[in-house]
Structures are given as structure tokens and as C-alpha cells.
Design a protein around this motif. Structure first.
Motif, short mmCIF file in Angstrom:
data_model
loop_
_atom_site.label_atom_id
_atom_site.label_comp_id
_atom_site.label_asym_id
_atom_site.label_seq_id
_atom_site.Cartn_x
_atom_site.Cartn_y
_atom_site.Cartn_z
N LYS A 96 0.60 -1.08 -0.10
CA LYS A 96 0.02 0.13 0.06
C LYS A 96 0.85 1.28 0.07
O LYS A 96 0.72 2.19 -0.64
N LYS A 97 1.77 1.33 0.80
CA LYS A 97 2.69 2.41 1.00
C LYS A 97 3.43 2.61 -0.38
O LYS A 97 3.58 3.82 -0.51
N TYR A 98 4.06 1.70 -0.78
CA TYR A 98 4.98 1.65 -1.98
C TYR A 98 4.16 1.46 -3.45
O TYR A 98 4.97 1.48 -4.31
N ALA A 99 2.85 1.11 -3.43
CA ALA A 99 2.30 0.82 -4.63
C ALA A 99 3.01 -0.39 -5.57
O ALA A 99 3.13 -0.10 -6.93
N ILE A 100 3.55 -1.33 -4.77
CA ILE A 100 4.32 -2.36 -5.48
C ILE A 100 3.60 -2.80 -6.62
O ILE A 100 4.11 -3.01 -7.84
N TYR A 101 2.30 -3.34 -6.39
CA TYR A 101 1.69 -4.10 -7.31
C TYR A 101 1.01 -3.12 -8.41
O TYR A 101 1.19 -3.65 -9.69
N PRO A 102 0.64 -1.95 -8.23
CA PRO A 102 0.02 -1.12 -9.43
C PRO A 102 1.10 -0.81 -10.14
O PRO A 102 1.05 -0.48 -11.42
N ARG A 103 2.29 -0.58 -9.49
CA ARG A 103 3.54 -0.11 -10.33
C ARG A 103 3.85 -1.30 -11.26
O ARG A 103 4.27 -1.19 -12.37
N MET A 104 3.90 -2.52 -10.74
CA MET A 104 4.01 -3.80 -11.69
C MET A 104 3.29 -3.70 -12.93
O MET A 104 3.41 -4.18 -13.95
N LEU A 105 1.75 -3.46 -12.45
CA LEU A 105 0.79 -3.30 -13.69
C LEU A 105 1.31 -2.36 -14.77
O LEU A 105 1.07 -2.47 -15.90
N ASN A 106 1.57 -1.19 -14.13
CA ASN A 106 2.10 -0.15 -15.08
C ASN A 106 3.18 -0.53 -15.79
O ASN A 106 3.62 -0.10 -16.97
N ASP A 107 4.25 -1.34 -15.21
CA ASP A 107 5.39 -1.78 -16.03
C ASP A 107 4.89 -2.83 -17.10
O ASP A 107 5.71 -2.83 -18.26
N TYR A 108 3.95 -3.55 -16.80
CA TYR A 108 3.55 -4.56 -17.97
C TYR A 108 3.20 -3.54 -19.17
O TYR A 108 3.31 -4.30 -20.40
N VAL A 109 2.30 -2.70 -18.81
CA VAL A 109 1.92 -1.75 -19.89
C VAL A 109 2.97 -1.21 -20.71
O VAL A 109 3.28 -1.08 -21.89
N ARG A 110 4.19 -0.58 -19.85
CA ARG A 110 5.25 0.06 -20.30
C ARG A 110 5.95 -1.24 -21.40
O ARG A 110 6.56 -0.99 -22.66
N LEU A 111 6.11 -2.24 -20.96
CA LEU A 111 6.73 -3.28 -21.51
C LEU A 111 6.07 -3.74 -22.82
O LEU A 111 6.58 -3.86 -23.84
#
Length: 178
Positions: A96-111
Motif C-alpha cells: 500500500k505504501k509503495y504501490a508495488i503491485y500497481p507499479r508492476m501493472l504499469n510496468d507491464y503496460v510499458r513493456l
């Protein structure tokens, strides 16, 4: 998510690095696996060592590090013109504090954009958060078969009654009025 996860260092791992970090990767995966409602066979992350080695241009494993400690990882496969998101692992107490999973999802889109794919398959879990990126649900058929025929007969009526949990489907794209 990107702002909250700015402190995370994201790196692609080679097969040798996966082998070195295997215990941490497995621990992060296990933390997520333990929280899933419907458990399948427990995945062994060592599988990624040979996959990454044999398919270096088609298998992706990224580590997410906070202050020199791995707090997450994501994996994906390039399958033709589709990027298939695969298993992830992360520390739920820091998510929650570092938005790890949401960041992963964004990184999938970037990839997916970097690879110029026509489709990203995010998988079947955590549907609501994936819909915030524009993911749309698709009907899929799941086949379940036990090695013991008697068990199949017993569980068949129950399997047909399984319902997926309801979730709010988001649509992040503005509709234009023509």
C-alpha cells in the motif's frame, strides 16, 4: 502508483541473477500464494532460471528493490504478438505504501508498448485493479481433472457451481461524443 513507487529500483534479472535470488523470489511468491482463495499447485520459481536462459528474448523477470532489499518481482512471456503477465510476488505489508503491485501493472503496460505487442494478457486475478488500466474481462473455460476418476465424479457438481467474485469494472478511457 508511479509516484508512490519512486523509491523502488526496478531491474531485469538474468538467469544467473534469478538463481542467486531464488530464495527471495520464492518467499515473495509464497506470500501472495498464501493469500489466494483458490490455490492451484504451488509454483517453484526455479523454473524461471531455465526459461530465462533458454528464451532470453521472450521471458522477462523484473525485481523491485527498496533500500537494497527485494520487495517484489514480476514475470511475463512474449507469446507471438501478445505479452502474457505471469506470476508476481511482493511484500503485502509494503504494497500500500509503495504501490508495488500497481507499479508492476504499469510496468507491464510499458513493456507491452516497448515490445509493440497488440495485446497484454493480465491474467484472471485482481480484476478490479487491472480494469483501472483498461483491462477487459474475457470468458475463459477452465478444465479441472483429478487423476482419480471417482474424485472427478464427486466434485463435478460443485465445480460447476463456482462463481467468480463480483468486482467493479473501471473504464479509464474518456468516451468521445460524436
Amino acid at each position: 502508483a508511479d509516484q508512490r513507487s519512486e523509491q523502488l529500483v526496478v531491474r531485469s534479472l538474468s538467469s544467473a541473477q534469478i538463481q542467486d535470488k531464488c530464495a527471495s523470489l520464492q518467499s515473495l511468491f509464497d506470500q501472495i500464494w498464501q493469500k489466494t482463495a483458490l490455490k492451484t499447485v504451488k509454483f517453484n520459481v526455479q523454473t524461471y532460471i531455465s526459461l530465462r536462459s533458454n528464451f532470453p528474448n521472450n521471458v522477462f523477470l523484473k525485481s523491485y528493490t527498496l533500500q537494497n532489499t527485494m520487495v517484489g518481482f514480476s514475470t511475463a512471456f512474449l507469446n507471438g504478438n501478445t505479452l502474457d503477465a505471469h506470476y508476481v510476488g511482493f511484500d503485502p505489508s509494503l504494497n500500500k505504501k509503495y504501490a508495488i503491485y500497481p507499479r508492476m501493472l504499469n510496468d507491464y503496460v510499458r513493456l507491452g508498448c516497448d515490445l509493440d505487442v497488440s495485446e497484454i494478457n493480465f491474467g484472471r486475478t485482481a480484476s478490479e485493479i487491472k480494469s483501472t488500466l483498461g483491462a477487459q474481462p474475457e470468458d475463459l473455460t477452465c478444465y479441472v481433472k483429478h487423476a482419480q476418476p471417482l474424485i472427478n465424479t464427486f466434485f463435478s457438481p460443485f465445480i460447476h457451481q463456482l462463481d467468480l467474485p463480483e468486482y467493479k469494472q473501471h473504464d479509464p478511457f474518456k468516451k468521445s461524443i460524436l
